[in-house]
Design a protein around this motif. Structure first.
Motif, PDB file in Angstrom:
ATOM      1  N   ARG A 144      15.416  -5.633   8.498  1.00  0.00           N
ATOM      2  CA  ARG A 144      14.780  -5.696   9.811  1.00  0.00           C
ATOM      3  C   ARG A 144      15.697  -6.284  10.879  1.00  0.00           C
ATOM      4  N   ARG A 150      13.848  -2.041  11.913  1.00  0.00           N
ATOM      5  CA  ARG A 150      12.572  -2.467  12.501  1.00  0.00           C
ATOM      6  C   ARG A 150      11.633  -1.266  12.676  1.00  0.00           C
ATOM      7  N   ALA A 154       8.026  -0.850  10.646  1.00  0.00           N
ATOM      8  CA  ALA A 154       6.779  -0.543  11.367  1.00  0.00           C
ATOM      9  C   ALA A 154       6.180   0.765  10.857  1.00  0.00           C
ATOM     10  N   THR A 203       0.288  -5.329  12.080  1.00  0.00           N
ATOM     11  CA  THR A 203       0.807  -3.975  12.288  1.00  0.00           C
ATOM     12  C   THR A 203       0.881  -3.654  13.770  1.00  0.00           C
ATOM     13  N   LEU A 206       3.929  -5.215  15.222  1.00  0.00           N
ATOM     14  CA  LEU A 206       5.147  -4.481  14.875  1.00  0.00           C
ATOM     15  C   LEU A 206       5.314  -3.258  15.783  1.00  0.00           C
TER      16      LEU A 206
END
Length: 342
Positions: A144, A150, A154, A203, A206
């Protein structure tokens, strides 16, 4: 093919894809793309058999014998499964019915195509899904510290969270997200059906962080959520590649992954199984996943060995081998006595 195609077949194909499927049948873009792929494969096959070009094919070249040969070639030459073969046939059934209305003079020939049966295959393989430690290992294998990492974190977090089909995830735009409480996503499923799916606050965070990394656009609400390294929408093949990469990396921490054939749809299976384990009823899971009916969802109830084991222990709590290998019987008189008490 375009509407300027000189043959009647070319013009009918254009109307089939531009008017009939999206407007009259209301099919989703994903289904239309699948039908398109079938049509391209069949036209190439038919042209090769006829010894000419695709542009010279006409309605009389669409017949049951040629389609039967095409279906055989899918299995023997392309190595397609029976399920894929039947999906191709379903597309051609739909096209043949359309052609009957367009060209009734060919009704007899086209009805033979509609009459071609689907092939019965072997029983479906067991549902392949990830256990909780395996899910954790896959997510933890993602670096990440990079922009792409990243994005991937996600992406797979959202797929595990929602159980959505991979194309439903890739079609998501900023306007489909609600990232404040109650957090949720609008998923555009098969048949243009839209359903709401709740997402965890983590979530949502993210996704918010991912969207913040994208450069400003003229229409930010219409911005796709998941883009590749070139700024274009991520594809299903890209997701499959990424998942395979992270599963291979996670095998060190979760060796059981080496024995599983994991693909993007496995994440959907995983969500369904874990919802079932958590006690969520079948009807809710069916709506959550956007299934066409409860029968589709019921396969998950047959899939989980842990739930079967728990059910066995609840039904026969005192009739299991002990550590010494002797059977524990809850009634006097041994096994016969227990059987008599049933």
């Amino acid at each position: 093919m375009t509407q300027q195609q000189s043959t009647a077949l070319g013009r009918s194909i254009a109307r089939f894809f531009q008017e009939y499927l999206p407007t009259l049948r209301g099919m989703s873009p994903h289904t239309i793309r699948s039908y398109r792929d079938t049509m391209v494969l069949f036209l190439r096959f038919a042209a090769a058999k006829r010894g000419g070009s695709i542009e010279t094919l006409d309605v009389h070249d669409i017949n049951a014998d040629r389609l039967g040969d095409f279906l055989t070639s899918l299995e023997k030459e392309r190595g397609n499964s029976i399920a894929t073969r039947n999906a191709r046939l379903a597309a051609m059934h739909s096209f043949a019915r359309f052609l009957i209305a367009e060209h009734p003079e060919y009704m007899g020939t086209l009805q033979q195509i509609v009459g071609l049966p689907f092939k019965r295959g072997q029983r479906a393989a067991p549902v392949e899904y990830l256990e909780e430690p395996e899910i954790k290992s896959v997510l933890e294998s993602i670096n990440r510290g990079t922009t792409s990492g990243r994005r991937d974190y996600a992406l797979f977090s959202l797929m595990f969270n929602t159980g959505a089909r991979v194309q439903e995830i890739l079609d998501l735009r900023v306007c489909d997200l609600r990232l404040v409480s109650p957090c949720q996503v609008h998923l555009h499923g098969k048949g243009n059906k839209i359903r709401l799916c709740p997402i965890w606050r983590r979530t949502a965070q993210l996704l918010q962080e991912l969207i913040a990394t994208y450069p400003p656009s003229d229409n930010p609400a219409d911005q796709r959520i998941f883009l590749n390294d070139h700024g274009a929408p991520l594809t299903r093949f890209g997701v499959r590649y990424l998942l395979r990469k992270y599963v291979d990396m996670a095998v060190k921490e979760a060796p059981t992954l080496a024995d599983k054939r994991i693909h993007p749809h496995s994440l959907r299976h995983s969500t369904a199984i874990h919802l079932l384990k958590a006690g969520v009823d079948i009807a809710t899971i069916s709506q959550w996943l956007g299934h066409s009916g409860l029968n589709v969802t019921m396969r998950y109830a047959r899939a989980d060995i842990d739930m079967k084991r728990q059910a066995l222990e609840q039904v026969f709590p005192n009739v299991a081998p002990s550590a010494s290998g002797k059977m524990i019987v809850g009634h006097d008189g041994g096994l016969l006595g227990w059987l008599s008490s049933l």
